[in-house]
Design an enzyme around this catalytic site. Sequence first.
Site, PDB file in Angstrom:
ATOM      1  CD  GLU A 173      -2.553  64.302  50.372  1.00 40.14           C
ATOM      2  OE1 GLU A 173      -2.309  65.425  49.928  1.00 40.14           O
ATOM      3  OE2 GLU A 173      -1.674  63.417  50.513  1.00 40.14           O
ATOM      4  CD  GLU A 292      -1.433  60.374  47.617  1.00 37.67           C
ATOM      5  OE1 GLU A 292      -0.423  61.106  47.704  1.00 37.67           O
ATOM      6  OE2 GLU A 292      -2.560  60.785  47.305  1.00 37.67           O
TER       7      GLU A 292
HETATM    8  O1  AHR Z   1       1.230  61.834  44.848  1.00 40.66           O
HETATM    9  C1  AHR Z   1       1.413  63.210  44.665  1.00 40.66           C
HETATM   10  C2  AHR Z   1       0.451  64.045  45.508  1.00 40.66           C
HETATM   11  O2  AHR Z   1       0.763  63.846  46.862  1.00 40.66           O
HETATM   12  C3  AHR Z   1      -1.006  63.692  45.424  1.00 40.66           C
HETATM   13  O3  AHR Z   1      -1.650  64.316  44.370  1.00 40.66           O
HETATM   14  C4  AHR Z   1      -1.538  64.181  46.740  1.00 40.66           C
HETATM   15  O4  AHR Z   1      -2.638  63.441  47.185  1.00 40.66           O
HETATM   16  C5  AHR Z   1      -0.352  64.116  47.676  1.00 40.66           C
HETATM   17  O5  AHR Z   1      -0.160  65.311  48.354  1.00 40.66           O
END
Ligand code: AHR
Length: 503
Positions: A173, A292
């Site tokens: 990210e 994610e």
């Molecule tokens: O999954 C929780 C968080 O969400 C992770 O650390 C990050 O990559 C995202 O913002």
Amino acid sequence: MHSATVSLDPAFVVGPVRRRTFGSFVEHLGRCVYTGIHDPGHPTADADGFRGDVIELTRELGVSTVRYPGGNFVSGYRWEDAVGPVEQRPRRLDLAWHTMEPNLVGVDEFMRWTAKAGVEPMMAVNLGTRGVQEALDLLEYCNVPAGSYWADQRRANGAEDPYKIKMWCLGNEMDGPWQIGHKTAQEYGRLAAETARAMRMIDQGLELVVCGSSSSAMPTFGEWEHTVLTEAYEHVDHISAHAYYWEEDGDLASFLASVVDMDHFVESVAATADAVRAAGKHTKRIHISFDEWNVWYQKRAESRPPSGDDWPVAPVLLEDRYNVADAVLVGNMLISLLRNTDRVHAASLAQLVNVIAPIMTEPGGRIWKQTIFHPFALTARHAAGEVLRLAVDSPVHETAKFGEVAVLDAVATYDAESGDVVLFAVNRSLTEQVVLDVDLRGFPGMRVAQALTLSNPDHTWHATADDDTSVLPQPNTSAKVADDRVRAELPPVSWSMLRLEKE
Ligand code: AHR
């Protein structure tokens, strides 16, 4: 009552069902690692301190790959802290989640855990506070057989054979201002390209994931992918996408329609990657690693890290409790990931244990399944062969966020080997049952092998350690085959799976 029809044909194929679609994620965050996968005092813990009951449920969930060690955590991580004798490992401040990292679990322990859980590792390197050299050191430690400094350190630490880790994330990210070492697209694109190029000098067979956008709502969405891929296209294989949804202000209809955004996300990133491909005269295609995704109630108190002088080890963080509606959306997100299997080549449910997770544990105690466990486990177990392109005729309803949205969403897979056709469907109506007719003229002579529906008149029901079985997917007895079609009644706010087999 609504009626909907779905037509399918074995000739209309999107692409293969990929096992990597059913990946998950273990981050050093809250209780995911400590008291999650690792809990030496637990009665089921093995010699490495890993909970046997967590490994068992990870297998039952059907997880394929596991991304590690973050997440935001990776952007401040020094992986060398967590190798070698445990008693000599330093404790470090983790700035991402304002916690204390004891470094009891590091790359060697994680790799032993993946072998026990039967999953493929997906390793992330720190491109926040670190760069090319540290990524190369970690790669050398993991993948070089012997004879170099870091390879021999690994051997000295007990791992004779190289880990041969194939999938690597180039940071996490990096578009987000919350990220340690956040960069502009230009800065990150250059760093990712140089890191990837150097990593391939050690191991040409790697699959590298460059950071895409943290959500489709990021102000830089689109532009970020374009700039980063313009820098890194030739050196990488996948671009990441992250998406979390949550019900806001009681607007359940919009929440259940969130996959409209997920589909749009995939379509936009694929179009951007293809535009860069054309402009750069590249031949290969870049695929998406949706590494994610989940429901995450980000505005709740437990999502805010601690602050001040307190740096706790493994505090309760992001321990969302999922209800039936959340499970319906998770099932729908899997429908979207499968439907986009031509472009989405990997995905990770974030996360695996305790932190926005399908599996919950009590420190030293019980383990239990959240509602979202069930659509994931059933889809991972039964989706097989090829994903079929469907013709869906569904009534629509109005949503505040997405306008008119189809009430029924579905995907189907066909496994030529077993002959099974499996349909996964959601009814997003808040009030109306959907009578679904599936046209089976392309698949004559089928019968219902299994029909399951997850729903509850109280869609806010959620599991607890005391009761995680009252609302399980139940046999859908309405599912019947007649005249080359299968008909099933799908209750409001529900996720269903219909498995058909040859008579
Ligand atoms: O999954 C929780 C968080 O969400 C992770 O650390 C990050 O990559 C995202 O913002």
